[in-house]
Motif scaffolding. Structure first.
Motif, PDB file in Angstrom:
ATOM      1  N   ARG A   1      42.640 -12.999  33.986  1.00 35.55           N
ATOM      2  CA  ARG A   1      43.884 -13.555  33.454  1.00 35.55           C
ATOM      3  C   ARG A   1      43.914 -13.466  31.931  1.00 35.55           C
ATOM      4  N   ALA A   2      42.753 -13.531  31.296  1.00 32.55           N
ATOM      5  CA  ALA A   2      42.707 -13.363  29.849  1.00 32.55           C
ATOM      6  C   ALA A   2      43.122 -11.946  29.459  1.00 32.55           C
TER       7      ALA A   2
ATOM      8  N   ASP B   1      40.890 -15.986  25.550  1.00 29.04           N
ATOM      9  CA  ASP B   1      39.577 -15.737  24.963  1.00 29.04           C
ATOM     10  C   ASP B   1      39.188 -14.262  24.941  1.00 29.04           C
TER      11      ASP B   1
ATOM     12  N   ARG C   1      37.578 -26.675  38.721  1.00 28.81           N
ATOM     13  CA  ARG C   1      38.438 -27.703  38.137  1.00 28.81           C
ATOM     14  C   ARG C   1      38.705 -28.849  39.120  1.00 28.81           C
TER      15      ARG C   1
ATOM     16  N   ASP D   1      50.094 -20.916  30.995  1.00 21.15           N
ATOM     17  CA  ASP D   1      49.427 -20.739  29.710  1.00 21.15           C
ATOM     18  C   ASP D   1      48.116 -20.023  29.995  1.00 21.15           C
TER      19      ASP D   1
ATOM     20  N   PRO E   1      44.647 -18.035  29.726  1.00 24.11           N
ATOM     21  CA  PRO E   1      43.542 -18.204  28.779  1.00 24.11           C
ATOM     22  C   PRO E   1      43.557 -17.100  27.727  1.00 24.11           C
TER      23      PRO E   1
ATOM     24  N   LYS F   1      46.869 -11.560  29.862  1.00 21.78           N
ATOM     25  CA  LYS F   1      47.598 -12.134  28.733  1.00 21.78           C
ATOM     26  C   LYS F   1      47.725 -11.117  27.601  1.00 21.78           C
TER      27      LYS F   1
END
Length: 380
Positions: free
Chosen positions: A260-261, A182, A54, A178, A180, A264
């Motif tokens: 991290r997905a 997916d 990023r 926030d 991810p 979540k």
């Protein structure tokens, strides 16, 4: 150019400082697109010697993978690398690497240190290491151009202990994330072996200060039949991690380091998120859990209290009997107002505030800063 060190690197590297930088640095890059942002991480934890995430460059600095040596060796080499690369400023994370703040100043670099917590209180460190960490804190506070504290209680403590440097200490908290989305929740939960709303969740490294032994003891003493998922691993081989796994029993699932997905999914579907820590900075895992709306139960250490939940969401640190009783309570009692937490802790605002700290540190060299494209440089 801003060089950042004191962390292993990112993405997909376990650790609070790593998560902090992964959230913060790309946002600063977006606010100040003309600057070059370079993370000088630790090569043993990174998949490639040179990568980008990023807009942030990530370069692996060779170092031993050693609990006692990797931070200081990698930071020393990173400071040399920053100077060689012509950096305007080096941003050092944590007080162990903060030992190198005077060295960076000696090389002519502007220095920012982010203080993530009083690491010398961590149970894993012996007397020599704790002395070195206290020295790192003292050197960081006395030699860095600016110091950032990630919690209000820590900022207050530092200003009280270093009154002559109080004006150079800024409180900039971690933010809610926030994460991810997916990953398929059904597949994630099936893989781990739990059902929606049918498990307790802890997200932590397997080290003594995280208090996971208290949680496991309380779980076994409670009437609850709910399973416990622990997402995280040990940084290095340790007797504590081995003992923790040996005492856990079949009701505890050690899920290891997760994306991290996946986290979540775990936050959003747990019956209760529990953080029994004896020591924290401002815990990113708790802020992530809050942002996902998980019911929460935290130890009452200052860093956890700084999140500002209701009194019912806290228990006395280290009090296994109290934690046992709460695990037998209706989990609905531990629901939180996630919108309030998200409003208080913002990575976007943290990026803006950190850029202001960079601007303040670079202001005396405003001619050089203007040449590098620093927005809004303060006249001085």
């Amino acid at each position: 150019m801003i060089c950042v060190t004191g962390l292993r690197g990112f993405p997909h590297v376990m650790g609070g400082i790593e998560s902090h930088c992964e959230e913060l640095l790309p946002r600063i890059k977006a606010l100040w697109p003309d600057h070059r942002s370079v993370v000088l991480g630790r090569a043993p934890y990174l998949p490639a010697a040179h990568n980008e995430h990023r807009g942030v460059e990530i370069i692996g600095i060779p170092c031993p993978r050693s609990q006692h040596l990797e931070a200081i060796v990698s930071t020393f080499l990173a400071v040399l690398s920053a100077r060689k690369r012509g950096a305007d400023l080096v941003h050092i994370h944590a007080i162990g690497p903060g030992l190198l703040a005077p060295f960076a100043k000696l090389l002519g670099l502007k220095v920012i240190v982010t203080h993530h917590g009083t690491d010398y209180h961590r149970a894993k460190w012996g007397k020599v290491a704790r002395t070195a960490l206290r020295a790192g804190e003292w050197l960081a506070l006395n030699f860095a151009d600016r110091v950032i504290a990630v919690s209000p209680s820590l900022a207050t403590q530092l200003k009280r202990r270093f009154p002559a440097r109080a004006q150079r200490i800024s409180y900039i908290p971690n933010g809610t994330s926030d994460l991810p989305g997916d990953a398929d929740p059904d597949l994630v939960l099936e893989r781990i072996g739990v059902e929606r709303g049918g498990y307790l969740l802890a997200v932590a490294r397997l080290v003594p200060e995280k208090g996971l032994h208290d949680l496991i003891d309380a779980l076994h003493a409670s009437r609850s039949t709910t399973r416990l998922v622990i997402a995280g691993a040990a940084d290095h081989e340790s007797d504590y991690a081995r003992e923790l796994m040996a005492r856990a029993g079949d009701r505890v699932i050690f899920a290891g380091v997760q994306s991290r997905a996946t986290l979540k999914c775990l936050y959003e579907n747990c019956a209760l998120f529990v953080m029994p820590s004896h020591h924290e900075g401002l815990p990113i895992a708790a802020l992530e859990a809050a942002s996902c709306g998980a019911p929460m139960l935290l130890s009452d250490i200052p860093a956890n209290l700084d999140i500002g939940l209701e009194p019912r969401n806290y228990f006395p640190v280290g009090d296994v009997a109290a934690l046992t009783e709460l695990l037998d309570t209706d989990r609905a009692a531990f629901r939180i107002d996630s919108d309030t937490v998200r409003a208080r802790f913002s990575w976007d605002r943290a990026a803006e505030d950190t850029l202001a700290v960079y601007r303040s540190a670079l202001a005396p060299g405003r001619a050089k800063s203007r040449a590098s494209g620093l927005p809004g440089t303060v006249e001085g």
